[in-house]
Design a protein around this motif. Structure first.
Motif, PDB file in Angstrom:
ATOM      1  N   HIS A 143     -24.909  -6.040  39.892  1.00  0.00           N
ATOM      2  CA  HIS A 143     -26.002  -5.200  40.395  1.00  0.00           C
ATOM      3  C   HIS A 143     -27.253  -6.027  40.680  1.00  0.00           C
ATOM      4  CE1 HIS A 143     -23.966  -1.341  39.729  1.00  0.00           C
ATOM      5  NE2 HIS A 143     -23.376  -1.972  38.740  1.00  0.00           N
ATOM      6  N   ARG A 144     -27.063  -7.314  40.994  1.00  0.00           N
ATOM      7  CA  ARG A 144     -28.225  -8.170  41.238  1.00  0.00           C
ATOM      8  C   ARG A 144     -28.968  -7.756  42.501  1.00  0.00           C
ATOM      9  NH1 ARG A 144     -26.660 -13.991  41.102  1.00  0.00           N
ATOM     10  NH2 ARG A 144     -28.915 -14.189  41.395  1.00  0.00           N
ATOM     11  N   ALA A 145     -28.281  -7.144  43.481  1.00  0.00           N
ATOM     12  CA  ALA A 145     -28.985  -6.666  44.675  1.00  0.00           C
ATOM     13  C   ALA A 145     -29.996  -5.590  44.291  1.00  0.00           C
ATOM     14  CB  ALA A 145     -27.998  -6.132  45.698  1.00  0.00           C
ATOM     15  N   GLY A 146     -29.596  -4.692  43.381  1.00  0.00           N
ATOM     16  CA  GLY A 146     -30.530  -3.680  42.894  1.00  0.00           C
ATOM     17  C   GLY A 146     -31.697  -4.300  42.148  1.00  0.00           C
ATOM     18  N   LEU A 147     -31.411  -5.345  41.363  1.00  0.00           N
ATOM     19  CA  LEU A 147     -32.490  -6.052  40.664  1.00  0.00           C
ATOM     20  C   LEU A 147     -33.484  -6.650  41.648  1.00  0.00           C
ATOM     21  CD1 LEU A 147     -30.706  -8.013  37.788  1.00  0.00           C
ATOM     22  CD2 LEU A 147     -32.451  -6.250  37.523  1.00  0.00           C
ATOM     23  N   GLU A 148     -32.956  -7.213  42.732  1.00  0.00           N
ATOM     24  CA  GLU A 148     -33.831  -7.807  43.743  1.00  0.00           C
ATOM     25  C   GLU A 148     -34.700  -6.746  44.400  1.00  0.00           C
ATOM     26  OE1 GLU A 148     -35.766 -10.349  46.251  1.00  0.00           O
ATOM     27  OE2 GLU A 148     -34.471 -10.872  44.556  1.00  0.00           O
ATOM     28  N   VAL A 149     -34.110  -5.606  44.718  1.00  0.00           N
ATOM     29  CA  VAL A 149     -34.877  -4.521  45.330  1.00  0.00           C
ATOM     30  C   VAL A 149     -35.946  -4.015  44.370  1.00  0.00           C
ATOM     31  CG1 VAL A 149     -34.746  -2.175  46.251  1.00  0.00           C
ATOM     32  CG2 VAL A 149     -32.987  -3.838  46.848  1.00  0.00           C
ATOM     33  N   LEU A 150     -35.585  -3.887  43.095  1.00  0.00           N
ATOM     34  CA  LEU A 150     -36.549  -3.429  42.091  1.00  0.00           C
ATOM     35  C   LEU A 150     -37.709  -4.409  41.958  1.00  0.00           C
ATOM     36  CD1 LEU A 150     -37.511  -1.621  39.795  1.00  0.00           C
ATOM     37  CD2 LEU A 150     -35.876  -2.782  38.277  1.00  0.00           C
ATOM     38  N   THR A 151     -37.405  -5.697  41.911  1.00  0.00           N
ATOM     39  CA  THR A 151     -38.467  -6.702  41.792  1.00  0.00           C
ATOM     40  C   THR A 151     -39.407  -6.649  42.982  1.00  0.00           C
ATOM     41  OG1 THR A 151     -36.992  -8.154  40.541  1.00  0.00           O
ATOM     42  CG2 THR A 151     -38.959  -9.153  41.479  1.00  0.00           C
TER      43      THR A 151
END
Length: 208
Positions: A143-151
């Motif tokens: 879920h690193r794509a979601g982490l990137e979007v959140l950041t």
């Protein structure tokens, strides 16, 4: 970033798990321990980001920090701390994705307190910190794509929480091209909507 050993990884995730939770007594009672833990980390991006947030906690009135947390994580969909939301939105498919997180938590022998969902970033970080780093890191990588979007969303909001999420991101291996492309697509399009005729799988914590 400076290389982290297993102990350093658990330390980063332990600190992040507390900082990413609601700023209640647990955070304020743990501040001395959190600061000492961060000081044990090697100098680099992760240590600097966590230390910056702890300084923010120290200098910010508690009510102001509480209000910011609610306004950011509870009232803005783009700053959702639940990782499966970015890939599946409020759809039934999210239920199946949540099961993977729930199984990982149970397999590690942990029980979730209250009504928190297992894909909350703070929960996944705590899972790693308490000895299940392998399963936790797999979930974070998936879920690193979601982490990137959140950041990115937190940075655009000017939220100091961006430092904490970025510190967690920095514990992951470098993103591959397709992962960066997925993050860009999610940022541009947002999470999927529920198909016509199906009831959505609602996220906890109100309307994001």
């Amino acid at each position: 970033m400076s290389a982290l050993d297993d102990a350093g990884l658990r330390t980063v995730h332990m600190v992040a798990s507390v900082l990413l939770g609601y700023p209640d007594e647990r955070l304020y009672e743990a501040r001395p321990l959190l600061s000492k833990s961060v000081e044990t980390l090697p100098f680099g991006e992760v240590r600097a980001r966590l230390a910056a947030f702890l300084r923010h906690v120290e200098s910010t009135p508690r009510r102001e920090l509480e209000a910011h947390y609610v306004a950011t994580f509870d009232l803005k969909r783009r700053c959702c701390p639940y990782l499966t939301y970015y890939t599946y939105g409020d759809t039934r498919r999210r239920g199946a994705a949540l099961l993977r997180f729930r199984h990982a938590v149970r397999a590690a022998g942990f029980d979730l307190s209250g009504e928190e969902l297992p894909d909350h970033l703070a929960v996944v970080c705590e899972l790693s910190a308490r000895g299940a780093a392998g399963p936790a890191m797999r979930l974070l990588r998936e879920h690193r794509a979601g982490l990137e979007v959140l950041t990115r969303a937190l940075r655009e909001e000017g939220s100091p929480y961006a430092d904490v999420v970025a510190a967690v991101q920095a514990t992951l291996p470098p993103a591959r091209p397709w992962e960066r492309e997925t993050a860009l697509r999610l940022a541009a399009e947002g999470p999927p909507a529920e198909e016509v005729g199906l009831e959505p799988y609602s996220i906890a914590g109100g309307d994001r």
